[in-house]
Design an enzyme around this catalytic site. Structure first.
Site, PDB file in Angstrom:
ATOM      1  N   GLU A  26      35.587  32.214  38.798  1.00 25.41           N
ATOM      2  CA  GLU A  26      36.373  33.350  38.336  1.00 25.41           C
ATOM      3  C   GLU A  26      37.149  32.978  37.095  1.00 25.41           C
ATOM      4  O   GLU A  26      37.571  31.841  36.928  1.00 25.41           O
ATOM      5  CB  GLU A  26      37.381  33.778  39.413  1.00 25.41           C
ATOM      6  CG  GLU A  26      36.760  34.536  40.548  1.00 25.41           C
ATOM      7  CD  GLU A  26      37.823  35.220  41.407  1.00 25.41           C
ATOM      8  OE1 GLU A  26      37.590  35.352  42.608  1.00 25.41           O
ATOM      9  OE2 GLU A  26      38.871  35.609  40.860  1.00 25.41           O
ATOM     10  N   HIS A  72      40.809  39.734  35.917  1.00 24.89           N
ATOM     11  CA  HIS A  72      40.051  38.623  36.491  1.00 24.89           C
ATOM     12  C   HIS A  72      38.648  39.080  36.822  1.00 24.89           C
ATOM     13  O   HIS A  72      38.380  40.276  36.917  1.00 24.89           O
ATOM     14  CB  HIS A  72      40.767  37.981  37.685  1.00 24.89           C
ATOM     15  CG  HIS A  72      40.782  38.806  38.942  1.00 24.89           C
ATOM     16  ND1 HIS A  72      41.611  39.871  39.126  1.00 24.89           N
ATOM     17  CD2 HIS A  72      40.067  38.690  40.087  1.00 24.89           C
ATOM     18  CE1 HIS A  72      41.419  40.384  40.339  1.00 24.89           C
ATOM     19  NE2 HIS A  72      40.481  39.691  40.952  1.00 24.89           N
ATOM     20  N   HIS A  74      35.047  38.938  39.107  1.00 28.46           N
ATOM     21  CA  HIS A  74      34.513  38.792  40.469  1.00 28.46           C
ATOM     22  C   HIS A  74      33.044  38.396  40.351  1.00 28.46           C
ATOM     23  O   HIS A  74      32.212  39.242  40.054  1.00 28.46           O
ATOM     24  CB  HIS A  74      34.620  40.124  41.233  1.00 28.46           C
ATOM     25  CG  HIS A  74      35.949  40.366  41.859  1.00 28.46           C
ATOM     26  ND1 HIS A  74      36.195  41.457  42.660  1.00 28.46           N
ATOM     27  CD2 HIS A  74      37.091  39.653  41.822  1.00 28.46           C
ATOM     28  CE1 HIS A  74      37.461  41.399  43.084  1.00 28.46           C
ATOM     29  NE2 HIS A  74      38.024  40.325  42.577  1.00 28.46           N
ATOM     30  N   ASP A  85      44.209  40.414  46.028  1.00 23.77           N
ATOM     31  CA  ASP A  85      44.405  41.090  44.738  1.00 23.77           C
ATOM     32  C   ASP A  85      45.458  42.187  44.875  1.00 23.77           C
ATOM     33  O   ASP A  85      46.352  42.294  44.034  1.00 23.77           O
ATOM     34  CB  ASP A  85      43.107  41.759  44.259  1.00 23.77           C
ATOM     35  CG  ASP A  85      42.052  40.762  43.826  1.00 23.77           C
ATOM     36  OD1 ASP A  85      42.403  39.604  43.545  1.00 23.77           O
ATOM     37  OD2 ASP A  85      40.883  41.163  43.775  1.00 23.77           O
TER      38      ASP A  85
HETATM   39 ZN   LIG Z   1      39.874  39.693  42.868  1.00 28.72          ZN
END
Ligand SMILES: [Zn+2]
Length: 124
Positions: A26, A72, A74, A85
């Site tokens: 990530e 971010h 995934h 999250d």
């Molecule tokens: Zn996430």
């Protein structure tokens, strides 16, 4: 009223690039706004990157009034925010982008601090 997040096209391209560069891990960062448009990304300092999660340490958030959100990736093609999250979004406020694999412009989602989907407007 439709809530929208405005992002500069160049920045969006760059975020997609970063997501691909970090794959299969990530990538996580903070988004900086200027005149109501997200213009810049700061890659999260001290972020933990791994296949399972990008952990944002809230104590390491930059003290910067222009930081208006986070981003971010995934790597698993799940575009929904995880429970972790959602917890983080609620602490931070602002807008949060999730970019899911395979990281095309259609794989970008925006959420508000409560985890509601928000429309994305790309500004050329
Ligand atoms: Zn996430």
């Amino acid at each position: 009223m439709v809530v929208k997040v405005r992002i500069r096209g160049e920045l969006l391209e760059y975020l997609l690039e970063l997501s691909r560069d970090f794959y299969p891990n990530e990538f996580a960062g903070f988004l900086r706004e200027k005149d109501g448009i997200l213009e810049e990304v700061l890659i999260a300092p001290g972020g933990h990157f791994g296949p399972a999660s990008a952990f944002f340490n809230t104590w390491l958030l930059p003290l910067d009034g222009e930081i208006k959100g986070t981003v971010h990736s995934h790597p698993d093609h799940v575009c929904q925010p995880s429970p972790q999250d959602l917890w983080f979004f609620s602490k931070f406020g602002g807008f949060h982008l999730i970019i899911c694999y395979p990281y095309s412009p259609e794989d970008v989602r925006a959420y508000d601090s409560e985890g509601n989907p928000v429309e994305i407007e790309v500004v050329p």
